[in-house]
Motif scaffolding. Structure first.
Motif, PDB file in Angstrom:
ATOM      1  N   VAL A   1     -17.249  -2.063  -3.383  1.00 32.87           N
ATOM      2  CA  VAL A   1     -16.123  -1.197  -3.762  1.00 32.87           C
ATOM      3  C   VAL A   1     -16.586   0.240  -3.922  1.00 32.87           C
ATOM      4  CG1 VAL A   1     -14.546  -0.632  -5.656  1.00 32.87           C
ATOM      5  CG2 VAL A   1     -14.678  -2.977  -4.807  1.00 32.87           C
ATOM      6  N   VAL A   2     -17.668   0.439  -4.662  1.00 28.00           N
ATOM      7  CA  VAL A   2     -18.166   1.796  -4.893  1.00 28.00           C
ATOM      8  C   VAL A   2     -18.583   2.447  -3.577  1.00 28.00           C
ATOM      9  CG1 VAL A   2     -19.975   3.155  -6.002  1.00 28.00           C
ATOM     10  CG2 VAL A   2     -18.874   1.284  -7.254  1.00 28.00           C
ATOM     11  N   ARG A   3     -19.263   1.682  -2.742  1.00 33.53           N
ATOM     12  CA  ARG A   3     -19.794   2.226  -1.490  1.00 33.53           C
ATOM     13  C   ARG A   3     -18.693   2.484  -0.466  1.00 33.53           C
ATOM     14  NH1 ARG A   3     -22.889  -1.654  -0.667  1.00 33.53           N
ATOM     15  NH2 ARG A   3     -21.578  -2.865   0.760  1.00 33.53           N
ATOM     16  N   GLU A   4     -17.783   1.540  -0.318  1.00 39.72           N
ATOM     17  CA  GLU A   4     -16.814   1.625   0.774  1.00 39.72           C
ATOM     18  C   GLU A   4     -15.485   2.271   0.382  1.00 39.72           C
ATOM     19  OE1 GLU A   4     -16.510  -2.026   3.092  1.00 39.72           O
ATOM     20  OE2 GLU A   4     -18.368  -2.729   2.164  1.00 39.72           O
ATOM     21  N   MET A   5     -15.049   2.086  -0.865  1.00 37.42           N
ATOM     22  CA  MET A   5     -13.765   2.640  -1.283  1.00 37.42           C
ATOM     23  C   MET A   5     -13.910   3.989  -1.962  1.00 37.42           C
ATOM     24  SD  MET A   5     -11.635  -0.734  -2.565  1.00 37.42           S
ATOM     25  CE  MET A   5     -10.170   0.284  -2.851  1.00 37.42           C
ATOM     26  N   GLY A   6     -15.150   4.328  -2.344  1.00 33.65           N
ATOM     27  CA  GLY A   6     -15.379   5.639  -2.941  1.00 33.65           C
ATOM     28  C   GLY A   6     -14.765   5.804  -4.313  1.00 33.65           C
TER      29      GLY A   6
ATOM     30  N   GLN B   1      -9.439  -1.563   3.279  1.00 33.44           N
ATOM     31  CA  GLN B   1     -10.289  -0.385   3.487  1.00 33.44           C
ATOM     32  C   GLN B   1     -11.091  -0.519   4.776  1.00 33.44           C
ATOM     33  OE1 GLN B   1     -10.781   2.618   1.450  1.00 33.44           O
ATOM     34  NE2 GLN B   1     -11.672   3.073   3.455  1.00 33.44           N
ATOM     35  N   ARG B   2     -11.548  -1.718   5.055  1.00 33.93           N
ATOM     36  CA  ARG B   2     -12.406  -1.943   6.214  1.00 33.93           C
ATOM     37  C   ARG B   2     -11.653  -1.866   7.535  1.00 33.93           C
ATOM     38  NH1 ARG B   2     -15.582  -6.738   2.921  1.00 33.93           N
ATOM     39  NH2 ARG B   2     -17.118  -5.339   1.942  1.00 33.93           N
ATOM     40  N   LYS B   3     -10.343  -1.793   7.482  1.00 32.78           N
ATOM     41  CA  LYS B   3      -9.540  -1.631   8.695  1.00 32.78           C
ATOM     42  C   LYS B   3      -9.427  -0.164   9.110  1.00 32.78           C
ATOM     43  CE  LYS B   3      -6.515  -5.581   7.572  1.00 32.78           C
ATOM     44  NZ  LYS B   3      -5.110  -5.975   7.248  1.00 32.78           N
TER      45      LYS B   3
ATOM     46  N   LEU C   1       0.809  -1.222   0.000  1.00 30.58           N
ATOM     47  CA  LEU C   1       0.000   0.000   0.000  1.00 30.58           C
ATOM     48  C   LEU C   1       0.840   1.269   0.000  1.00 30.58           C
ATOM     49  CD1 LEU C   1      -2.938  -0.947   2.397  1.00 30.58           C
ATOM     50  CD2 LEU C   1      -3.023  -0.616  -0.082  1.00 30.58           C
ATOM     51  N   ASP C   2       1.980   1.233   0.665  1.00 33.28           N
ATOM     52  CA  ASP C   2       2.820   2.426   0.706  1.00 33.28           C
ATOM     53  C   ASP C   2       3.249   2.840  -0.694  1.00 33.28           C
ATOM     54  OD1 ASP C   2       4.431   4.466   2.146  1.00 33.28           O
ATOM     55  OD2 ASP C   2       6.115   3.344   1.302  1.00 33.28           O
ATOM     56  N   GLY C   3       3.547   1.857  -1.555  1.00 32.31           N
ATOM     57  CA  GLY C   3       3.917   2.169  -2.928  1.00 32.31           C
ATOM     58  C   GLY C   3       2.775   2.807  -3.699  1.00 32.31           C
ATOM     59  N   TYR C   4       1.568   2.289  -3.516  1.00 29.61           N
ATOM     60  CA  TYR C   4       0.399   2.888  -4.171  1.00 29.61           C
ATOM     61  C   TYR C   4       0.212   4.339  -3.718  1.00 29.61           C
ATOM     62  CZ  TYR C   4      -1.340  -1.604  -5.977  1.00 29.61           C
ATOM     63  OH  TYR C   4      -1.483  -2.782  -6.669  1.00 29.61           O
ATOM     64  N   ARG C   5       0.395   4.548  -2.422  1.00 30.22           N
ATOM     65  CA  ARG C   5       0.124   5.881  -1.869  1.00 30.22           C
ATOM     66  C   ARG C   5       1.202   6.882  -2.257  1.00 30.22           C
ATOM     67  NH1 ARG C   5      -1.132   2.969   3.861  1.00 30.22           N
ATOM     68  NH2 ARG C   5      -3.373   2.560   3.565  1.00 30.22           N
ATOM     69  N   ARG C   6       2.464   6.511  -2.134  1.00 25.46           N
ATOM     70  CA  ARG C   6       3.504   7.512  -2.376  1.00 25.46           C
ATOM     71  C   ARG C   6       3.630   7.884  -3.851  1.00 25.46           C
ATOM     72  NH1 ARG C   6       6.963   3.037  -0.950  1.00 25.46           N
ATOM     73  NH2 ARG C   6       8.349   2.408  -2.656  1.00 25.46           N
TER      74      ARG C   6
ATOM     75  N   LYS D   1      -9.528   6.933   3.139  1.00 22.80           N
ATOM     76  CA  LYS D   1      -9.430   6.059   1.972  1.00 22.80           C
ATOM     77  C   LYS D   1      -8.126   5.275   1.996  1.00 22.80           C
ATOM     78  CE  LYS D   1     -10.805   7.246  -2.065  1.00 22.80           C
ATOM     79  NZ  LYS D   1     -10.996   7.902  -3.379  1.00 22.80           N
ATOM     80  N   VAL D   2      -8.208   4.008   1.616  1.00 24.71           N
ATOM     81  CA  VAL D   2      -7.030   3.142   1.647  1.00 24.71           C
ATOM     82  C   VAL D   2      -5.969   3.628   0.656  1.00 24.71           C
ATOM     83  CG1 VAL D   2      -7.965   1.477  -0.037  1.00 24.71           C
ATOM     84  CG2 VAL D   2      -6.262   0.732   1.637  1.00 24.71           C
ATOM     85  N   ILE D   3      -6.400   4.135  -0.509  1.00 21.26           N
ATOM     86  CA  ILE D   3      -5.498   4.792  -1.465  1.00 21.26           C
ATOM     87  C   ILE D   3      -6.165   6.120  -1.826  1.00 21.26           C
ATOM     88  CG2 ILE D   3      -4.287   4.621  -3.680  1.00 21.26           C
ATOM     89  CD1 ILE D   3      -4.683   1.586  -3.540  1.00 21.26           C
ATOM     90  N   PRO D   4      -5.750   7.214  -1.220  1.00 24.49           N
ATOM     91  CA  PRO D   4      -6.462   8.490  -1.372  1.00 24.49           C
ATOM     92  C   PRO D   4      -6.647   8.949  -2.813  1.00 24.49           C
ATOM     93  CG  PRO D   4      -4.891   8.615   0.436  1.00 24.49           C
ATOM     94  CD  PRO D   4      -4.636   7.308  -0.254  1.00 24.49           C
ATOM     95  N   THR D   5      -5.690   8.644  -3.694  1.00 27.00           N
ATOM     96  CA  THR D   5      -5.764   9.138  -5.074  1.00 27.00           C
ATOM     97  C   THR D   5      -6.535   8.214  -6.000  1.00 27.00           C
ATOM     98  OG1 THR D   5      -3.622   8.072  -5.447  1.00 27.00           O
ATOM     99  CG2 THR D   5      -3.605  10.442  -4.940  1.00 27.00           C
ATOM    100  N   LEU D   6      -6.934   7.047  -5.528  1.00 25.59           N
ATOM    101  CA  LEU D   6      -7.545   6.041  -6.397  1.00 25.59           C
ATOM    102  C   LEU D   6      -8.921   6.490  -6.895  1.00 25.59           C
ATOM    103  CD1 LEU D   6      -7.029   3.120  -7.459  1.00 25.59           C
ATOM    104  CD2 LEU D   6      -8.450   2.337  -5.559  1.00 25.59           C
TER     105      LEU D   6
END
Length: 533
Positions: free
Chosen positions: A317-322, A286-288, A261-266, A294-299
């Protein structure tokens, strides 16, 4: 108003450029044309465990470095038409080697990196590979030793940047101009015990990647991600998309959450995915998190295919990950058949595989090959530029193409009045686990050799995380309790079966259900019985 107009004009221009590039005859021509347009734009970013070790390659560097690697390969003896197999992880070096081979016009045979002796040996023998590139010791397994054990020819390591051959490009002949010659051999287990070599051309791969790219409405400002094996048919599929629209992708050598996840985020990834298993893993992370985080803010988009997608996964996915979720339908024989589009209706995105691109013909037939009425279920057959040229074994090609040149997929479904494809099942006895095809017969053949197994049937059962899980149902010949999941998986490992194919569930039964005529095992009854196991 001015900003909106400029943005709209820019988007239109990007789309026009992408469609023009999609007409390239070969992958190398596509690379050259993109590099000439945006040489300094990034194309591949290698995400490392330590951010300080991240690496970036631009489109111009991709072109220039590939030519030097191609020259080095040429000096090693690789020529147009030379068969080169490679079994490498998802790294910048892998892309460089692959497209260097495309520059020469060699025939390349990618092998999934977690395949072992059985599959690798078969691929090397059937393809008659003259060279074999491996990563050395990777994730604790010595691929070089395996290659020598299998008697592979021309073995060389190509894991690190300095491993790649290097020479002056002036030694190279002109690049290939014909995009319709077979230059790719991909491997799929299908429904038989041995893999099948699927024959592709540069044009069939460009057509498949174009379908994916245009459906997703991508922009040069997007940042994609490759967390799947580059040796999979999705490798060129995704790379074509980058070349058409001129944006980069972050490469993950190993996809494991939450570590990746750090790679996705940075790197600010905006487009991620892979298969249903990937969606489920992102959802779990995401549920954690606290509400609103958001688990990946830019996604903005999850996209993928390769395995069934339950409608509830789309809605979650649509509901929880936005973000939006688009799912498609493809296979090794046809890298992209249909794809969902982000601006489609929620109903279509949740319940269909999306629309086919222009030029992809879908025919739904009965078992005899006659077209069924519109909207009725039947076997899905395909014809179009993205369809493979057949199989390495000509006998298999004869079996899979009908008299009109349509590929018989073995998948069941129907086409809605809107043109959207709905898949409802599979005629083929194949299990799709995390987007990878697993032959039930291959595992059954090995189980039948076990002294304590009287008979065996291997089935795929629905699994929220994997798409399907592998379940072995066995009639036991020995004493009760002799067979356990642990003993069966240990036995299969010993027979050389790859880890991803190992059963995750074992059921021991007194007798397998069979029909009254040919005594064929009724697998649907086993699926009904053990689906909740």
């Amino acid at each position: 108003m001015s900003t909106s107009s400029t943005s709209s004009t820019s988007s239109t221009s990007e789309n026009e450029t992408a469609h023009a590039l999609g007409a390239s005859r070969t992958l190398w021509e596509l690379i050259e044309r993109r590099a000439a347009l945006t040489p300094d734009a990034p194309v591949l970013v290698q995400a490392a465990a330590d951010p300080a070790d991240d690496r970036t390659l631009t489109f111009g560097q991709l072109r220039d470095r590939c030519e030097r690697v191609a020259a080095g390969l040429y000096e090693m003896g690789v020529r147009p038409g030379t068969v080169v197999a490679w079994q490498l992880p998802t790294r910048i070096e892998t892309a460089l080697l692959s497209f260097a081979l495309a520059r020469i016009g060699a025939v390349q045979s990618p092998v999934i990196p977690f395949y072992r002796d059985r599959e690798v040996g078969f691929a090397l023998r059937e393809s008659k590979a003259e060279f074999f590139a491996v990563p050395g010791v990777w994730r604790g397994f010595d691929h070089t030793e395996m290659a020598h054990r299998l008697g592979a020819r021309g073995v060389f390591e190509a894991y690190a940047y300095d491993d790649l051959p290097d020479a002056d490009p002036s030694v190279l002949p002109p690049p290939p101009a014909d995009g319709t010659s077979v230059r790719w051999i991909y491997w799929t287990s299908g429904t038989t015990s041995d893999p099948k070599g699927v024959l592709h051309t540069d044009r069939s791969l460009i057509a498949g990647g174009s379908c994916l790219a245009h459906a997703l409405h991508l922009k040069v400002s997007d940042i994609g991600s490759m967390a799947f094996p580059f040796a999979h048919i999705a490798g060129p599929d995704y790379t074509v998309m980058l070349l058409l629209y001129g944006f980069p992708a972050v490469m993950f050598e190993q996809f494991a959450l939450p570590a990746a996840l750090d790679g996705y985020r940075r790197h600010g990834v905006t487009v991620a995915g892979g298969s249903t298993a990937f969606y489920s893993m992102f959802l779990a992370e995401q549920r954690k998190l606290p509400a609103g985080e958001k688990v990946i803010p830019t996604l903005r988009l999850l996209a993928g295919g390769g395995a069934p997608k339950p409608p509830e996964v789309y809605h979650a996915v649509v509901r929880e990950m936005g973000c939006q979720l688009t799912h498609g339908y493809g296979m090794t024989e046809v890298p992209m058949i249909t794809m969902g589009a982000p601006d489609d209706t929620p109903e279509n995105l949740a319940t269909t595989e999306g629309l086919p691109p222009e030029g992809m013909q879908i025919r739904v037939t009965d078992a005899e090959g006659k077209e069924v009425p519109a909207g009725a279920d039947g076997e899905v057959r395909l014809r179009g530029e993205a369809v493979c040229q057949g199989y390495l074994d000509p006998r298999q090609s004869t079996e899979v193409f009908d008299a009109d040149g349509f590929l018989i997929t073995g998948d069941l479904g129907h086409v809605k009045p809107t043109g959207h494809l709905v898949l409802t099942g599979r005629a083929k006895d194949v299990i799709i686990r995390k987007g990878e095809n697993i032959s039930a017969k291959e595992i059954e053949d090995l189980l039948h050799q076990h002294p304590a197994v009287g008979d065996a049937a291997v089935i795929g059962l629905p699994d929220a995380e994997r798409g399907e899980r592998v379940c072995a149902v066995i009639e036991q010949r020995g004493a009760p309790g002799e067979l356990t999941l642990g003993s069966i998986t240990a036995y299969l490992r010993g027979e050389g079966l790859s880890t991803f194919k190992l059963p995750e569930q074992l059921e021991v039964v007194e007798a397998l259900p069979r029909n009254e005529t040919l005594r064929k095992v009724l697998k649907y009854k086993l699926r009904e019985r053990f689906a909740e196991g």
